[in-house]
Design a protein around this motif. Sequence first.
Motif, short mmCIF file in Angstrom:
data_model
loop_
_atom_site.label_atom_id
_atom_site.label_comp_id
_atom_site.label_asym_id
_atom_site.label_seq_id
_atom_site.Cartn_x
_atom_site.Cartn_y
_atom_site.Cartn_z
N CYS A 8 44.34 42.32 48.85
CA CYS A 8 43.72 43.28 49.76
C CYS A 8 42.45 42.68 50.37
N PRO A 9 42.07 43.16 51.55
CA PRO A 9 40.84 42.67 52.19
C PRO A 9 39.61 43.30 51.55
N PRO A 10 38.43 42.83 51.90
CA PRO A 10 37.20 43.45 51.39
C PRO A 10 37.10 44.90 51.86
N VAL A 55 27.85 42.18 45.32
CA VAL A 55 29.27 42.42 45.03
C VAL A 55 30.05 42.74 46.30
N GLU A 56 31.31 42.34 46.31
CA GLU A 56 32.30 42.84 47.26
C GLU A 56 33.55 43.19 46.48
N ILE A 57 34.17 44.31 46.83
CA ILE A 57 35.40 44.75 46.18
C ILE A 57 36.57 44.54 47.13
N LEU A 58 37.66 43.97 46.62
CA LEU A 58 38.89 43.82 47.41
C LEU A 58 39.76 45.03 47.15
N GLY A 59 40.10 45.76 48.20
CA GLY A 59 40.89 46.98 47.99
C GLY A 59 41.56 47.46 49.26
N CYS A 60 42.72 48.09 49.09
CA CYS A 60 43.48 48.65 50.22
C CYS A 60 43.59 50.16 50.03
N PRO A 61 43.22 50.96 51.03
CA PRO A 61 43.42 52.40 50.92
C PRO A 61 44.90 52.71 50.83
#
Length: 638
Positions: free
Chosen positions: A22-24, A174-180
Motif C-alpha cells: 500500500c502507498p503512504p 513515522v509514515e504508515i503504509l495503508g490502503c483504505p
Amino acid sequence: MAIPFRIMVWVMLISPSCYPECPPMGLETLKIDDFQLHASTTKRYGLGAHRGRLNIQAGLHEDDLYDGAWCAGRDDPLQWFEVDARRLTKFTGVITQGRSSLWSSDWVTSYKVMVSNDSHTWITLKNGSVDLIFHANREKEIPVRNIFPAPVVARYIRVNPRSWFARGSICMRVEILGCPMSGDGRNEVITTDDLDFRHHSYKDMRHLMKVVNEMCPNITRIYNIGKSQSGLKLYAIEISDNPGEHELGEPEFRYTAGSHGNEVLGRELLLLLMQFMCLEYLSGNQRIRHLVEETRIHLLPSVNPDGYEKAFEVGSELSGWSLGRWSNDGIDIHHNFPDLNSILWEAEVKKWIPRKMFNHHVPIPEWYQSKNASVAVETRALIAWMEKMPFVLGGNLQGGELVVTFPYDKTRSQGVIREQTPTPDDHVFRWLAFSYASTHRLMTDANRRACHTDDFAKEDGTINGASWHTAAGSMNDFSYLHTNCFELSMYVGCDKFPHESELPEEWENNRESLLVFMEQVHRGIKGVVRDLQGRGIANAIISVEGIGHDIRTAADGDYWRLLNPGEYTVTVRAEGYSLTSKKCEVGYEMGATRCDFTISRTNMSRIKEIMQKFNKQPIRLPIRQLQARRSRQRRLGT
C-alpha cells in the motif's frame, strides 16, 4: 453505529512480495491531520505527536513550537505513537526516522506494532505466537521501512518503541503504509487528464519527451543544454508554433526543475505539463493554443539527473531529506551561481552606477570562470543557456515546502540570516509570486497545516527569499542581475518525493498555477528598438523612470519589460544613438502594451562612421596647440 471489533489478517502463507504494498497514508503529505495523531506522552508541545511525521524538519532554532519529531515524555517500553485512519484500512508497513535536530541524537532501534478498531482493545502483530519485533533505525536521518508479513485491517495503528539509542531518547518520525478499504465513501481529489502519472527514470523521461515530440511535431522540439557530471544530457523541450526559432516580438519563458535531484515533484509536474499542453493543443483548447502561438516556452525537467537517479533508486519514501540533493561532485546547483549581489551593492556604495558600472547585466567575475573554480558543469550549462536565450520570465520548481519565493535571496546586511531585501522590481515580483500562489489549491489556504516550521499561508503563500533565509549565489538573483529574466522559485509540495499515487492530486494542485504563471510573461510593455532605416538595434538599454534596474534589447532589437499596471516614462539609449523617451501605459487586461522606439544616430557617431568609411582619422591636437592656432588666426584677421 459502532464498528464491531475485528482484526482481519490474511492467513495465506505468502511472502511480502506476493501482495501489493500500500502507498503512504499521508503523514508526510499532511493528508493525515494533527487530530489523527496521538501519543502516550510527550516531552513538550514542540515534540508532540503532531510532529511525528516522516521527514518533518526542525526549525533553525529548536524551540517549544517546531521541533523535529515526536519524543516521549518518558523513556520506557510503555510509550506509543498512534494513527487514527478514521476508517477501516489495510495496513501493510511502517517507515521510521529519528529526530531532525542539529543538537540531539535520538532514534528508536526497535518497535512492536499494534492495531485496533476501537482504540481500547489492541492486538499485537505476531510471528506465530511470538510478538513481532521490527528493527528500526541506526541513525536519525535515513528512513527504514518494515513490511508486515501479512496485511492487517483495522482503524487504529500504534508503534510501540522497545529500544532506542543508548545516549538518546524515544523520538520518532513515522509514515504508515495503508490502503483504505473499498466501499468507503470518502471524497478524494481526482483528475480527468489522461496523462502518464508515474515516476520516470532518466531513460523513461527521455522516451516520454520523444513520444510527446512525435505526437506534436509541429509545436515541439527536443534539445539539450549540456551534460551532467556523469555525462547524462540535460534535455529540454521547446513548445512553440515555430520551434527552433526566436520570433520577433515573441517573449521566451522557461520552467526548470530538479536542481536538487531529490526534489522530484517538480520534475514530474513539468513532464505532465508537457503532455497536457500537447494534448490540449491538439484538441483545440483556445487558451493553450494562444499560449503556444504567442510564447516560446522551454521546459527543462531535470537539471540534476545524477542526483535524481540516486533518489529514484531507493524510492520515494526511503530517500530521506537529502539523498540526491547535490550534484555528483557534491555541489548545490541552485546556489552555485556567482554572487553578483555583492558586486552591485559595493558599486552602489562607491557611487559607480551608472558612471563605471550598469545597474543590470552585471558581469561574471573572472575567478568564477576559471577551470579551478568550484562550479558544477550543470551550473555552467545553465549559465550558457540563460545567456543564449532572451528569456523574460522563469520559474524553478523546488520541493519540501508550499511557498513561492522571489529575489533577492541574499540579505544585504552582512551576517544577517533573515532580512527583507527587495529588488527595484519588488512590486512586480510580488505580483508574479502571488499569481502562482493564489491559483494553487493549497498555498493560500489559511486552514492548511504548515509543512515544517513556517506558516506561509499567512503571507499569501509568498515570501521574499532573503527574509526566509539568506542564500548567496542563487539562480534567482543571478538571473535578475546578469540577464533580462525575472526568476522565481516555486516550492510545490511538502513532500519532496511523493508516492506515485499522489501525482494526480499534486497535478491538480499545481496545474492552474503553472499555466497562470506562464501567462504573466505577457504583462508589461514590449516593442522593438529600430534605427531610421528600420533595422533592429541589439543591446539597447531600456530604462523605466523610478525603477533602478534596466534591461536590454535582444539580437533583433525586440524587448519585453515586465511591469504592473500604470503609466511609465520609458527611455531608450544605445551607443552612438540619441537618447529617446516616451510615455507607455500598462493596462489591467492581459497582454503587453506595444511601445516601439525609433532612434537616430548622434552627430559625433555619424562623423566617426564617415571618417572610418573613407579611412580617415580625426585630427586630435593638444588643447594648447589648438588655442595657439586660434590666437594666431585672430591676430592675422583670418
